[in-house]
Design an enzyme around this catalytic site. Structure first.
Site, PDB file in Angstrom:
ATOM      1  N   CYS A  84       0.844  -1.202   0.000  1.00  0.00           N
ATOM      2  CA  CYS A  84       0.000   0.000   0.000  1.00  0.00           C
ATOM      3  C   CYS A  84       0.882   1.255   0.000  1.00  0.00           C
ATOM      4  O   CYS A  84       1.545   1.538  -0.980  1.00  0.00           O
ATOM      5  CB  CYS A  84      -0.971  -0.041   1.181  1.00  0.00           C
ATOM      6  SG  CYS A  84      -2.396   1.065   0.983  1.00  0.00           S
ATOM      7  N   HIS A 172      -3.666  -5.422   0.590  1.00  0.00           N
ATOM      8  CA  HIS A 172      -3.082  -5.875   1.862  1.00  0.00           C
ATOM      9  C   HIS A 172      -3.063  -7.404   1.940  1.00  0.00           C
ATOM     10  O   HIS A 172      -4.038  -8.023   2.370  1.00  0.00           O
ATOM     11  CB  HIS A 172      -3.867  -5.289   3.038  1.00  0.00           C
ATOM     12  CG  HIS A 172      -3.671  -3.822   3.203  1.00  0.00           C
ATOM     13  ND1 HIS A 172      -2.641  -3.294   3.960  1.00  0.00           N
ATOM     14  CD2 HIS A 172      -4.348  -2.758   2.691  1.00  0.00           C
ATOM     15  CE1 HIS A 172      -2.698  -1.973   3.913  1.00  0.00           C
ATOM     16  NE2 HIS A 172      -3.721  -1.621   3.152  1.00  0.00           N
ATOM     17  N   GLU A 174      -1.592  -9.153   4.023  1.00  0.00           N
ATOM     18  CA  GLU A 174      -1.508  -9.603   5.417  1.00  0.00           C
ATOM     19  C   GLU A 174      -2.872  -9.858   6.051  1.00  0.00           C
ATOM     20  O   GLU A 174      -2.958 -10.534   7.087  1.00  0.00           O
ATOM     21  CB  GLU A 174      -0.723  -8.579   6.260  1.00  0.00           C
ATOM     22  CG  GLU A 174      -1.411  -7.248   6.473  1.00  0.00           C
ATOM     23  CD  GLU A 174      -1.152  -6.216   5.377  1.00  0.00           C
ATOM     24  OE1 GLU A 174      -1.254  -5.015   5.659  1.00  0.00           O
ATOM     25  OE2 GLU A 174      -0.862  -6.627   4.228  1.00  0.00           O
TER      26      GLU A 174
END
EC number: 6.3.5.2
Length: 516
Positions: A84, A172, A174
């Site tokens: 990001c 993202h 994660e």
């Protein structure tokens, strides 16, 4: 012995709410990593000797902020992954362009992978469900980067450097919402950075035991044992490492869950044969709390008295040189976040009220590199019971903040019984692990009830159950009505001091999880 820190990833934090998730995902593929501020000294980054670097997301806008990745990151010759904001600043620092998006993108999106050869998308399908959370976007990649994935709202969804192992993603990986996020992290960490997967529970136990033995030698160690997850795992690992050199002090405040005091002694003193000194301080706590109604005052009294009693008992142990604490990695990160300087030396997080000056003990923190989920897995590896390790969170002041207003012995006993019934039924109906936290609250108001032909005027118990990922926000748990009815009937019939049971349907916000 395996050097579990030999292959490691450095994560530079730009202020994303997801940064700790990045670290947890890296560790899930059995590779060690640490988080440091984005403005950490260049020499530190150079000397850290990471196999790869991850640049986190962040709340800033690249084009109106001077928050950039240190140039040393791109000079070391190690792979870099920008996530990001991390991608945006990396591209911009290499001659690309970032602008505010016409429309912010928050939520799930489909990206199309344009190139998956020897990069972060290796062995993945061309369409991927990902999680976006951004207001800016890369509009020009510059001469050094090429686009390797795109989406409808983010034409530059992922990039790769044409000559160097630098990669960036606008989404993202994660978060669990990104369907194959773990695969992307693994591709970067293992395949691109070449990290060996050394960070596993067996290696951590072996490493911790050796480090503790080297550090402590023949010294004695004191640990405040609360029965909570962190101190329990510290007790188990220290006992394996140094045996009788460890003395645990268990301060029984009288504010624990039903029979929890005896359970702590049973697990540690009887089954594990650990030296535990049990201090029955129930009356001291009740006396200190008499007439106190303010929640904050109650917390302070409980905390101070706990430390005072611990200090009294610790001073009686001859030749003790070390104080062990259950500091975990999230505590360490939080402490570093409170430090406004660029220093990468993270200050100690004293979770038992700090080191008493006159004791002059050295601090021993065997869990300071581990996240909570890793601590639990470590506990299982050390033979601690599953139900002890995976219990719901319990506040430091115990039932002291689940009894509204003044704390009395009668109130504590009433709440313990009611709370135990609620927990027992959650386990019986396989609901306990479906909720993040569940407990009873004692309300010091009376309500009329009828049991048989008898009129009763007794106290009210509120049941609270929530579902949450991070406990920053929470929704009330939609437990089945039949289940709630069963629990209510049991409490009213079995706990004579209760005539009414209510269920709390307040989320967070506006409410907090605990009532006080």
């Amino acid at each position: 012995m395996t050097d579990i820190h030999n292959h490691k990833i450095l994560i530079l934090d730009f202020g994303s709410q997801y940064t700790q998730l990045i670290a947890r995902r890296v560790r899930e593929v059995d590779v060690f990593c640490e988080i440091f501020p984005h403005d950490v000294a260049a020499d530190f980054i150079k000397n850290y000797q990471a196999k790869g670097i991850i640049l986190s997301g962040g709340p800033e806008s690249v084009y109106d902020s001077d928050v950039k990745a240190p140039e040393i990151v791109f000079e070391l010759g190690v792979p870099v992954l920008g996530i990001c904001y991390g991608m945006q600043t990396m591209v911009m620092q290499h001659g690309g362009e970032v602008k505010g998006a016409d429309q912010s993108e928050f939520g799930k999106a489909i990206i199309n992978i344009l190139n998956s050869t020897n990069n972060i998308f290796s062995n993945m399908e061309h369409e991927q469900l990902v999680w976006m959370s951004h207001s800016d976007k890369v509009t020009q990649t510059g001469e050094h980067f090429e686009i390797i994935a795109s989406s409808t709202n983010a034409p530059v969804a992922a990039v790769a450097h044409k000559n160097k192992p630098f990669f960036g993603v606008q989404f993202h990986p994660e978060t669990t919402h990104t369907e194959n996020g773990k695969q992307i992290i693994e591709n970067f960490v293992v395949n691109i950075c070449g990290c060996d997967t050394l960070w596993n529970i067996e290696n951590i136990i072996e490493n911790d035991i050796k480090e503790i033995k080297q550090k402590v030698g023949t010294d004695k160690v004191i640990l405040g044992l609360s029965g909570g997850v962190d101190s329990s795992v510290v007790a188990a690992i220290l006992h394996q490492a140094i045996g009788d050199q460890l003395t645990c002090i268990f301060v029984d405040t009288g504010l624990l869950r039903l029979n929890e005091d005896d359970q702590v002694m049973q697990v540690f003193a009887e089954h594990m044969d650990i030296n535990v000194i049990r201090i029955n301080a129930k009356n001291r706590f009740l006396d200190a709390l008499r007439g106190i109604c303010d929640p904050e005052q109650k917390r302070k009294i409980i905390g101070k008295l706990f430390v005072d009693i611990f200090d009294e008992e610790a001073a009686k142990i001859e030749n003790a040189k070390w104080l062990a604490q259950g500091t975990i990695y999230s505590d360490v990160i939080e402490s570093a976040g409170n430090n406004q300087s660029k220093a990468h030396v993270i200050k100690s997080h004293h979770n038992v009220g700090g080191l008493p000056k006159e004791m002059k003990l050295k601090l021993l923190e065997p869990l300071r590199e581990l996240f909570k989920d890793e601590v639990r897995k470590l506990g299982l590896g050390l033979g601690l019971p599953y139900n002890m390790l995976y219990r719901h969170p319990f506040p430091g002041p115990g039932l002291g903040v689940r009894i509204l207003g003044e704390i009395k012995k009668e109130y504590v006993e009433t709440l313990q019984k009611a709370d135990a019934i609620f927990t027992e039924e959650l386990y019986k109906h396989n609901l306990y692990h479906d909720v993040s936290q569940a407990f009873g609250v004692f309300l010091p108001v009376k309500s009329v009830g009828v049991v048989g032909d008898q009129r009763r005027y007794e106290y009210v118990i509120a049941l609270r159950a929530v579902v949450s990922i991070d406990f920053m926000t929470a929704t009330w748990a939609n437990l089945p009505y039949d289940f709630l009815s069963l629990v209510s009937n049991r409490i009213v019939n079995e706990v004579k001091q209760v005539s009414r049971v209510v269920y709390d349907v307040t989320g967070k916000p506006p409410g907090t999880i605990e009532w006080e």
